[in-house]
Design a protein around this motif. Sequence first.
Motif, mmCIF file in Angstrom:
data_model
loop_
_atom_site.group_PDB
_atom_site.id
_atom_site.type_symbol
_atom_site.label_atom_id
_atom_site.label_comp_id
_atom_site.label_asym_id
_atom_site.label_seq_id
_atom_site.Cartn_x
_atom_site.Cartn_y
_atom_site.Cartn_z
ATOM 1 N N PRO A 1 0.853 -1.227 -0.011
ATOM 2 C CA PRO A 1 0.034 0.037 0.069
ATOM 3 C C PRO A 1 0.833 1.500 -0.084
ATOM 4 C CG PRO A 1 -0.507 -1.550 1.771
ATOM 5 C CD PRO A 1 0.672 -1.976 1.073
ATOM 6 N N ARG A 2 1.996 1.171 0.488
ATOM 7 C CA ARG A 2 2.866 2.437 0.608
ATOM 8 C C ARG A 2 3.283 2.895 -0.778
ATOM 9 N NH1 ARG A 2 8.972 3.272 0.923
ATOM 10 N NH2 ARG A 2 8.249 4.773 -0.417
ATOM 11 N N TRP A 3 3.400 2.219 -1.814
ATOM 12 C CA TRP A 3 3.705 2.575 -3.024
ATOM 13 C C TRP A 3 2.583 3.226 -3.837
ATOM 14 C CZ3 TRP A 3 8.427 3.344 -3.641
ATOM 15 C CH2 TRP A 3 9.703 2.492 -3.149
ATOM 16 N N ASP B 1 18.401 -6.720 -4.935
ATOM 17 C CA ASP B 1 18.610 -5.755 -5.861
ATOM 18 C C ASP B 1 18.194 -4.428 -5.742
ATOM 19 O OD1 ASP B 1 15.858 -6.644 -5.912
ATOM 20 O OD2 ASP B 1 15.969 -7.132 -7.728
ATOM 21 N N ASP B 2 17.689 -4.441 -4.330
ATOM 22 C CA ASP B 2 17.257 -2.781 -3.816
ATOM 23 C C ASP B 2 18.514 -2.401 -2.920
ATOM 24 O OD1 ASP B 2 16.152 -0.649 -2.545
ATOM 25 O OD2 ASP B 2 14.308 -1.699 -2.131
ATOM 26 N N ASN B 3 19.095 -1.349 -3.357
ATOM 27 C CA ASN B 3 20.166 -0.804 -2.646
ATOM 28 C C ASN B 3 19.776 -0.447 -1.230
ATOM 29 O OD1 ASN B 3 22.911 0.560 -2.956
ATOM 30 N ND2 ASN B 3 21.928 2.142 -2.020
ATOM 31 N N GLN C 1 8.815 -2.268 8.934
ATOM 32 C CA GLN C 1 8.929 -0.785 8.142
ATOM 33 C C GLN C 1 7.625 -0.677 7.333
ATOM 34 O OE1 GLN C 1 12.360 1.543 5.500
ATOM 35 N NE2 GLN C 1 12.311 -0.765 5.457
ATOM 36 N N ASP C 2 7.495 0.615 7.163
ATOM 37 C CA ASP C 2 6.315 1.128 6.402
ATOM 38 C C ASP C 2 4.910 1.460 7.195
ATOM 39 O OD1 ASP C 2 7.933 1.351 4.289
ATOM 40 O OD2 ASP C 2 7.011 -0.268 3.035
ATOM 41 N N ALA C 3 4.741 0.991 8.342
ATOM 42 C CA ALA C 3 3.616 1.214 8.815
ATOM 43 C C ALA C 3 2.332 0.936 8.197
ATOM 44 C CB ALA C 3 3.540 2.661 9.403
ATOM 45 N N TYR D 1 13.442 7.761 -6.887
ATOM 46 C CA TYR D 1 12.302 7.536 -5.552
ATOM 47 C C TYR D 1 12.595 6.698 -4.768
ATOM 48 C CZ TYR D 1 7.982 8.751 -3.366
ATOM 49 O OH TYR D 1 6.904 9.120 -2.311
ATOM 50 N N ASP D 2 12.986 6.964 -3.439
ATOM 51 C CA ASP D 2 13.246 5.935 -2.401
ATOM 52 C C ASP D 2 14.199 5.105 -2.689
ATOM 53 O OD1 ASP D 2 12.309 5.537 0.442
ATOM 54 O OD2 ASP D 2 11.674 3.760 -0.375
ATOM 55 N N ARG D 3 14.304 4.410 -3.859
ATOM 56 C CA ARG D 3 15.329 3.259 -4.175
ATOM 57 C C ARG D 3 16.415 4.041 -4.906
ATOM 58 N NH1 ARG D 3 11.318 -1.971 -5.297
ATOM 59 N NH2 ARG D 3 10.519 -2.208 -3.186
ATOM 60 N N LEU D 4 17.781 3.704 -4.665
ATOM 61 C CA LEU D 4 18.668 4.235 -5.533
ATOM 62 C C LEU D 4 18.993 3.424 -6.924
ATOM 63 C CD1 LEU D 4 21.206 6.293 -5.586
ATOM 64 C CD2 LEU D 4 22.528 4.313 -4.743
ATOM 65 N N TYR E 1 7.875 4.213 10.464
ATOM 66 C CA TYR E 1 7.074 4.946 9.849
ATOM 67 C C TYR E 1 7.842 5.647 8.884
ATOM 68 C CZ TYR E 1 3.740 9.005 9.238
ATOM 69 O OH TYR E 1 3.079 9.954 8.460
ATOM 70 N N LYS E 2 7.643 6.159 7.606
ATOM 71 C CA LYS E 2 8.052 6.856 6.767
ATOM 72 C C LYS E 2 7.021 7.497 5.817
ATOM 73 C CE LYS E 2 10.626 3.996 4.308
ATOM 74 N NZ LYS E 2 11.836 3.340 3.497
ATOM 75 N N ASP E 3 6.815 8.935 6.391
ATOM 76 C CA ASP E 3 5.627 9.585 5.811
ATOM 77 C C ASP E 3 6.003 9.823 4.308
ATOM 78 O OD1 ASP E 3 3.885 11.232 5.109
ATOM 79 O OD2 ASP E 3 4.157 12.776 7.080
HETATM 80 C C1 GAL Z 1 12.207 -0.599 -0.063
HETATM 81 C C2 GAL Z 1 11.651 0.556 0.729
HETATM 82 C C3 GAL Z 1 10.674 0.208 1.906
HETATM 83 C C4 GAL Z 1 9.776 -1.025 1.581
HETATM 84 C C5 GAL Z 1 10.564 -2.053 0.981
HETATM 85 C C6 GAL Z 1 9.339 -3.097 -0.039
HETATM 86 O O1 GAL Z 1 12.846 -0.031 -1.009
HETATM 87 O O2 GAL Z 1 12.625 1.677 1.097
HETATM 88 O O3 GAL Z 1 10.019 1.316 2.490
HETATM 89 O O4 GAL Z 1 8.699 -0.326 1.060
HETATM 90 O O5 GAL Z 1 11.180 -1.569 -0.268
HETATM 91 O O6 GAL Z 1 8.494 -2.262 -0.644
#
Ligand code: GAL
Length: 364
Positions: free
Chosen positions: A49-51, A175-177, A273-275, A123-126, A293-295
Amino acid sequence: MPVIKALLCSVTAVLVLGTAGACSGVPEAEVVEADRGTIGIALPTTTSPRWVADGESMVRQFELLGYRTELVYGEDDVKGQISQLRAMIAKRDRALVIGSIDGGALKDVLAEAAAAKIPVIAYDRLIRDTGDLGYYATFDNFRVGVMQAAHIVEALDLAEGGGTDTVELFAGSADDNNATFFFNGAMSVLRPYLDSGRLRVVSGETSFAKVATQRWDGAVAKKRMERLLAGPLAGERLDAVLSPYDGISRGVLEALKAAGYGSARKLPVITGQDAEIDSVKLIAAGEQSQTVYKDTRELAKVAVQMTNSLLTGGKPEVNDTTQYDNGVKVVPAFLLQPVNVDKSNYRRVLVDGGYYTADQLSSK
Ligand code: GAL
């Protein structure tokens, strides 16, 4: 339709940037076209849901500034995301804001964007291994891991010494920095306790490669937890699970419950993580212990502000120019601060802070 820029600025300075300086120097009566072109926004998945919230926030804020948006989700298909980006470049979108699926797979498509003079913001991921990335909007990812591990240290009273507590480690997608940053942050806190023997990883699986979870998939984490419970953890007590993300935490929790934790045995401390709403409900119920929580509304603001600056000849504001070396360059970044959330503060932070309504957290 033309609008008076001075008016647009007075609204957006408050709504989008929250700063007074955003529109300084703009002559009062300057008129700009409201349609400032299309921004391509490519995000990884709608399964978390965060995305979805990130996408909605960015669309809203770009529109306030007079941009059109094209928001797409790659649904964790790396090639699909590359095709989406190619289509945006072909349509000459003015800028690309990308939450990557595989941060190492976008080098070629970013070169195509650069050739078309389309700026790119991660955005969020390098995005790694490319010089064609302008800026990076994210949170202090190392600190996220520090917070998760600090919660374990506190919940288990590790600093008190005496005895041995057990932990199992989970990390995010290799694969996510971000996954490495979270893991390194957490290990910076846990390492001394592991070295002293105060904390023990019963499975012996401690390397990032061993504990990573492909695509952050809760089902993958659940399987690994099941394997550990049936093997090295059989007959052992498990006191804590380091989980980097709520979706993984819930997968782990399902495996634990099926093995009798939460009924015959006390559940371990489980971070996250992500609330996400489902996890906040589990925190309220005392099953998941913590989340970070990351707003996402704030992150969207930062990315929109960066993009707008680039497109209007300005220089995006950054607060980190050292941490995010993508293999080709150190990418200038703006890092927001994450917030530790547990049972003691989730209402205050998430409901009083307007991220969720009380109804959302109480509905089944
Ligand atoms: C990361 C992100 C996290 C979490 C995770 C899975 O890149 O920083 O907050 O959302 O992906 O989606």
